[in-house]
Every structure is written in structure tokens, then in C-alpha cells.
Design an enzyme around this catalytic site. Structure first.
Site, PDB file in Angstrom:
ATOM      1  N   ASN A 267       5.785 -11.894 -21.312  1.00 49.59           N
ATOM      2  CA  ASN A 267       5.881 -11.161 -22.568  1.00 49.59           C
ATOM      3  C   ASN A 267       7.291 -10.638 -22.890  1.00 49.59           C
ATOM      4  O   ASN A 267       7.468  -9.778 -23.747  1.00 49.59           O
ATOM      5  CB  ASN A 267       4.882  -9.996 -22.593  1.00 49.59           C
TER       6      ASN A 267
ATOM      7  N   ASP B 168       9.380  -8.682 -21.355  1.00 50.11           N
ATOM      8  CA  ASP B 168       9.892  -7.356 -20.971  1.00 50.11           C
ATOM      9  C   ASP B 168      10.781  -7.422 -19.716  1.00 50.11           C
ATOM     10  O   ASP B 168      11.215  -6.402 -19.195  1.00 50.11           O
ATOM     11  CB  ASP B 168       8.743  -6.347 -20.768  1.00 50.11           C
TER      12      ASP B 168
ATOM     13  N   ASP C 277       4.697 -11.071 -14.431  1.00 48.32           N
ATOM     14  CA  ASP C 277       3.372 -10.473 -14.626  1.00 48.32           C
ATOM     15  C   ASP C 277       2.260 -11.485 -14.349  1.00 48.32           C
ATOM     16  O   ASP C 277       2.529 -12.658 -14.068  1.00 48.32           O
ATOM     17  CB  ASP C 277       3.253  -9.913 -16.052  1.00 48.32           C
TER      18      ASP C 277
ATOM     19  N   ASP D  80      -2.232  -8.099  -1.010  1.00 47.59           N
ATOM     20  CA  ASP D  80      -1.487  -7.283  -0.060  1.00 47.59           C
ATOM     21  C   ASP D  80      -2.237  -5.963   0.093  1.00 47.59           C
ATOM     22  O   ASP D  80      -2.542  -5.292  -0.899  1.00 47.59           O
ATOM     23  CB  ASP D  80      -0.082  -7.031  -0.631  1.00 47.59           C
TER      24      ASP D  80
ATOM     25  N   ASP E  60      11.072  -9.742   2.304  1.00 44.67           N
ATOM     26  CA  ASP E  60      11.936  -8.820   3.055  1.00 44.67           C
ATOM     27  C   ASP E  60      13.077  -9.546   3.761  1.00 44.67           C
ATOM     28  O   ASP E  60      13.928  -8.910   4.377  1.00 44.67           O
ATOM     29  CB  ASP E  60      11.128  -8.092   4.141  1.00 44.67           C
TER      30      ASP E  60
HETATM   31  C1  GLC Z   1       6.423  -3.952   4.621  1.00 45.59           C
HETATM   32  C2  GLC Z   1       6.740  -4.693   3.362  1.00 45.59           C
HETATM   33  C3  GLC Z   1       7.983  -4.109   2.776  1.00 45.59           C
HETATM   34  C4  GLC Z   1       7.744  -2.653   2.475  1.00 45.59           C
HETATM   35  C5  GLC Z   1       7.236  -1.906   3.700  1.00 45.59           C
HETATM   36  C6  GLC Z   1       6.657  -0.581   3.334  1.00 45.59           C
HETATM   37  O1  GLC Z   1       7.394  -4.134   5.590  1.00 45.59           O
HETATM   38  O2  GLC Z   1       6.839  -6.047   3.613  1.00 45.59           O
HETATM   39  O3  GLC Z   1       8.398  -4.797   1.628  1.00 45.59           O
HETATM   40  O4  GLC Z   1       8.926  -2.064   2.039  1.00 45.59           O
HETATM   41  O5  GLC Z   1       6.222  -2.607   4.359  1.00 45.59           O
HETATM   42  O6  GLC Z   1       5.445  -0.734   2.670  1.00 45.59           O
HETATM   43 CA    CA Z   2       6.258  -9.047 -18.292  1.00 45.16          CA
END
Ligand code: GLC
Ligand code: CA
Length: 560
Positions: A23, A25, A29, A98, A330
Site C-alpha cells: 500500500n 507506506d 505487509d 514466531d 539476526d
Molecule cells: C531473538 C530474535 C531477535 C530478537 C530477540 C529478542 O534472538 O531472533 O531478533 O531481537 O530474540 O526477542
Molecule cells: Ca505497507
């Protein structure tokens, strides 16, 4: 109930903020992801892992959750989510979410209540403690994001624990109500069709009783942080995860993978063995630390150590499932990191890394952009967005020398390298957004992008597709033995995957030079033919004795 579908699955990780913006922004998303489902399917992966999409003030890009049952407005709505689940399932793809439950956001209702008074019903959802008499925090633990792991709160004149930012207070899992909340959250998403969870910093959930001070010895443990050994794999870890498994994970046909930094081999096995009912697999991080000192400072990759670590995890009993990855949100980008920053011959090297990792036993992960060879960025100080990096800069900012050093480290290691927008094509902002992207696009998008890669038959992307199609459904790869060869060799990664009278013999050259190779003496077989390679058939010699080409990865199908 459990089909263990993850045993032959390849998982594609999406960092929703940076994947595709629908969209304008500037923020990726859910509708953006939906628009790319055919692309994801075309890779030949089996499941998608989404980094957090729940309501969040975004102190740590969604890893600080303020409502576990709703979607972050930037990303869309629950209806968008349902559409995404359907879109994935219609294509035969699974969805892994997650699960970030070591901590919440400080803006979560539980924490807002908890900080109000010492007798608030939510007080014990978190770790509140009196400071030491001399106005010092309750113990000397350090936050993973720089500074002390405690924040003073004047409302009740006490401190709360946060192993990450001060906007990420740690949940107290010793409180059965907290554990019930987590169970309920999991079941809520399972009911909406989610197929599993990646469990964020799951090894930190059980803290040692009394929260004792850390000692300086910890700087030489697997994580150089004061307090680490008192919260990593704490006394009740196994009990709590088993409980979660009984009341949530085992009720559906799910898969779980725990982010398990600091876990030992023994603990890992005891947590993922099929007979214990805890997790199905874990991510371990020693192999991505083989080019680091104290987990922080970059150095040359210790290749022999790197192979040794991978081999060690391959030796997990067959009743447990290893994982394979080089990238995630990460980690910096894998090419050219794992070929010692050799900037030449990129296509060959990136394809070689894929084969080297994914011919092993376990569940492989691919991180968005890895399949087109996205790279680290030449960031300026002001380009960084990640809280870890910006916190370090704040801390050392007044010291020119330290600042210069920090910049040097982050140019190799910053988490932001993985978080630049996905490069779809060579139009403005790499086709990621029609607006202003939330974070800079890697300027190499004019050459490195999906559209270009799809057109080029020799691209990294097209090799990924070919390789994933080859990998699929092969018993030898799913469950064959792993037998390493030439373990001390500094250039070649060689192993055999064997099941009964069949095997795949894998030779990967990690340097951009010819390397002489002789078949190990104990390798006797009836026939060997090339099954897949990043070189053309005609370029590869007979297996017995040959020169392995620069960054070559060849898999031989062996018949005994
Ligand atoms: C895990 C995630 C990382 C996050 C950390 C705290 O290591 O992969 O991205 O900053 O946990 O939740
Ligand atoms: Ca967006």
C-alpha cells in the site's frame, strides 16, 4: 496425529517489514506477502516462517509484543491473516509463526497492570525486585542489548528484569498463570490454521532461583554476558516446554523449532528427541560463530572448526531432527561471509554454500533474499535501524576510537544487513514499495533482483529451484547416515550420505581455486554418477581422482 512433515520440508523465512509493501507506506505487509505466494511456491519450499506480525510498538521490530491475538496495523488485519493462511494452504505450503514469549512489550496489558502496584494480580507475571541498598539493580545481569538487565520503576520503587531492551520485560514462567496464557495463545493460532512455531530465545525462559549474580567467567562461556549461565537452560526449562507440548503442540499436526543459543548437545537432544515431547528441533549457533571472537568480533572463518561443529550436530541420534541455516534476520548475509570474503565468482560460491548445507540431514531454512544472493550493505551510521546497533552507538558515541571500531564491526555483523528490503526488480526501491522504504534498499538492487534472476538460467535463484526439486522426497537425504571425510582439510567440505546400498557423496570446495582430490581409501562402490552440481556435466571428471573446480559443489549418486 503427528505426521512429522518437517522431516522432508524446506522452510522459507520472511521478515514481513522488508518483504513486500502493498500500500505504499514503505512497510512490508501481509497483502504484500499474499501477492508473492506464487513466487514462494515456485522456489520449491514447503513452509513459510513469518517473523512476528502481532501488535507491537516495534522497539525490536515486532519481537516486543503488546497483543498476542491481533495483527500489527502496519501489516494488516486478522482478515488479511486468514487470507494469507488460505493462500498458503491452497498451495500446499505450511505456516510457522514466531512465538515470542520469553518477554512481552512493556505496552502489553499484563505489564501495564503489573507495574501499577505490588499487589496487582499481574505483578507476578514479571520479575520485580528491590534494588540493592546502594541504589544498584538487584543483580549484575547484563541485557543482550547493552547495559544492565534491570530497569528502575518509581511507581513501586522496584526494578523489573529485561534480558533484551527495557521495553521487553521478561515473563515469569514460574508463575503457572503465565504458562497457561502461553498455552492459550498457541492454541488460539493453531485454531486459525497455523502449523507450527519458531520459539524465540526459548532457552532463556527458566531463570535460576534467587537470580544470583553472574561471574566474569561468563565472558568465556558461549555468550559473553553477565548472568547468562543463570538464565540459559534454567532448572525448569524441560518441564515447562513439556507442558506446552502436552497442552498445545501435540494437539495438532505441528512442528516447532526453538531458538536455542547456548544450548548444549546433551540438552538439545533431551529437548528434541521424538520420545520426550518437547520441541521438534532447535537452531544452534556455534557454526555461525566460527568466524567470531566472543560472539561479537569478526575474524577469519575457522573452516575446520565450522565443519567440525556441523558434523557434531549431524551426529544427533536419528530420533531427533537437526536444522541447517546460514542466514536469518539476526545474521549478516552469508555470501561472501562463509567464503572468507572472496568477492569473486559469486554465483558458484552461493550455490556451493546451498549444497554444502542442504545435503546434510535435517530441516533446511532459507532466509528471504538468500536465494538471489543479497549481500551486506555499506551502511553509514545514520542508516542503521536495529536497536542493538543504535544502542551500541549511543553507548560509545563519545569515544571516537571506540565508535570507529564499532562501525567496523557492524559493517560485517549488524543485524540490519539482513533486513534491507527484498529486491524484486530494478525499478525504484527494487519494486519493494511505491513509497519511501522504512529502511534503505541495498544499492546493488539494479543487478541483484528476482526479476533478473528469473530470466538468467544460470542464476543463483534457478539453481536453488533445481536443487530443491532434486532434494525433495529423497530417503537418503532425509534419513541417511552422515559420514564426514577429510575433516582437517582446509578447503574441501566432503561427506557421504548413506542409506543401505545407496549414497550421495558430496564434495564442496570453499575456495576459489582448483583443489586436488583423491577418493578416500575406504570408499568402495559399484558406480558413481553426478546427481547435481554447480558445474556442467562435461566440466566434471570421474570421481576416483580429480581436480575440484573453484567453489565447485558436486553430489555423486553412489551405488554399492
Ligand atoms: C531473538 C530474535 C531477535 C530478537 C530477540 C529478542 O534472538 O531472533 O531478533 O531481537 O530474540 O526477542
Ligand atoms: Ca505497507
Amino acid at each position: 496425529m503427528k505426521t512429522r512433515w518437517y522431516k522432508d520440508a524446506v522452510i522459507y523465512q520472511i521478515y514481513p517489514r522488508s518483504f513486500c509493501d502493498s500500500n505504499g507506506d514503505g512497510i512490508g505487509d501481509l497483502q504484500g506477502i499474499i501477492s508473492k505466494l506464487d513466487y514462494i511456491k515456485s522456489l520449491g519450499v514447503d513452509a513459510v516462517w513469518l517473523s512476528p506480525i502481532y501488535k507491537s510498538p516495534n522497539d525490536d521490530n515486532g519481537y516486543d509484543i503488546s497483543d498476542y491475538r491481533d495483527i500489527q496495523e502496519d501489516f494488516g488485519t486478522l482478515d488479511d491473516f486468514k487470507e494469507l493462511v488460505k493462500g498458503l494452504h491452497d498451495r500446499g505450503l505450511k505456516l510457522i509463526m514466531d512465538l515470542v514469549v520469553n518477554h512481552t512489550s512493556d505496552e502489553h496489558m499484563w505489564f501495564k497492570e503489573s507495574r501499577k502496584s505490588k499487589d496487582n494480580p499481574y505483578r507476578d507475571y514479571y520479575f520485580w525486585r528491590k534494588g540493592k541498598s546502594d541504589k544498584k539493580p538487584p543483580n549484575n545481569w547484563m541485557s543482550n542489548f547493552v547495559g544492565p538487565a534491570w530497569e528502575y520503576d518509581k511507581t513501586t520503587d522496584e526494578y523489573y528484569l529485561h534480558l533484551f531492551s527495557k521495553k521487553q520485560p521478561d515473563l515469569n514462567w514460574d508463575n503457572p498463570k503465565v504458562r497457561q496464557e502461553v498455552i492459550d495463545i498457541c492454541n488460539y493460532w493453531f485454531e486459525l490454521g497455523v502449523d507450527g512455531f519458531r520459539c524465540d530465545v526459548i532457552t532463556y525462559i527458566s531463570k535460576e532461583k534467587g537470580l544470583p549474580d553472574g561471574s566474569f567467567k561468563e565472558f568465556f562461556s558461549s555468550m559473553p554476558l553477565l548472568g547468562f549461565t543463570h538464565y540459559c537452560m534454567g532448572p525448569n526449562y524441560h518441564k515447562y516446554i513439556h507442558e506446552l507440548n502436552l497442552h498445545a503442540f501435540s494437539k495438532y499436526d505441528t512442528m516447532t523449532v526453538g531458538e536455542a543459543s547456548g544450548i548444549t548437545y546433551k540438552d538439545a537432544f533431551e529437548s528434541i528427541d521424538e520420545n520426550v515431547q518437547e520441541l521438534d528441533s532447535v537452531f544452534t549457533f556455534e557454526h555461525v560463530s566460527a568466524d567470531m571472537i566472543l560472539q561479537v568480533f569478526p575474524k577469519k572463518l575457522n573452516f575446520v572448526k565450522f565443519k567440525k561443529i556441523l558434523t557434531h550436530w549431524q551426529e544427533l541420534p536419528k530420533t531427533s531432527q537437526p536444522t541447517m541455516f546460514l542466514e536469518n534476520h539476526d545474521q549478516p548475509r552469508s555470501w561472501p561471509r562463509f567464503v572468507n570474503y572472496c568477492w569473486d565468482n559469486k554465483e558458484k560460491a552461493a550455490k556451493m554454500l546451498l549444497v554444502a548445507m542442504q545435503m546434510q540431514r535435517g530441516t533446511p531454512y532459507i532466509y528471504e533474499g538468500q536465494e538471489i544472493g543479497m549481500t551486506n550493505v555499506n551502511f553509514k551510521v545514520e542508516d542503521y535501524k536495529d536497536i542493538l546497533t543504535t544502542n551500541v552507538f549511543k553507548k560509545v558515541g563519545n569515544n571516537k576510537l571506540l565508535m570507529k571500531f564499532a562501525q567496523k564491526v557492524f559493517l560485517k555483523r549488524a543485524r540490519d544487513h539482513a533486513r534491507t528490503p527484498m529486491q524484486w526488480d530494478d525499478t525504484k526501491n527494487a519494486g519493494f514499495t511505491s513509497g519511501e522504504p522504512w529502511m534503505m534498499v541495498n544499492p546493488n538492487y539494479t543487478e541483484v533482483n528476482v526479476k533478473q534472476s528469473e530470466k538468467d538460467p544460470n542464476s543463483i535463484l534457478n539453481f536453488y529451484k533445481k536443487f530443491l526439486a532434486f532434494r525433495k522426497g529423497k530417503d537418503v537425504i532425509i534419513s541417511g547416515d552422515y559420514i564426514p571425510y577429510y575433516e582437517k582439510n582446509k578447503k574441501l567440505f566432503v561427506y557421504n550420505r548413506k542409506l543401505k546400498d545407496k549414497a550421495y557423496f558430496v564434495i564442496c570446495n570453499f575456495v576459489n581455486k582448483d583443489v586436488k582430490f583423491k577418493l578416500p581409501k575406504d570408499m568402495k562402490f559399484a558406480s558413481a554418477k553426478v546427481a547435481i552440481s554447480n558445474y556442467e556435466d562435461g566440466e566434471i571428471g570421474a570421481l576416483e581422482s580429480r581436480i575440484i573446480k573453484p567453489f565447485e559443489a558436486t553430489v555423486y549418486e553412489v551405488q554399492y
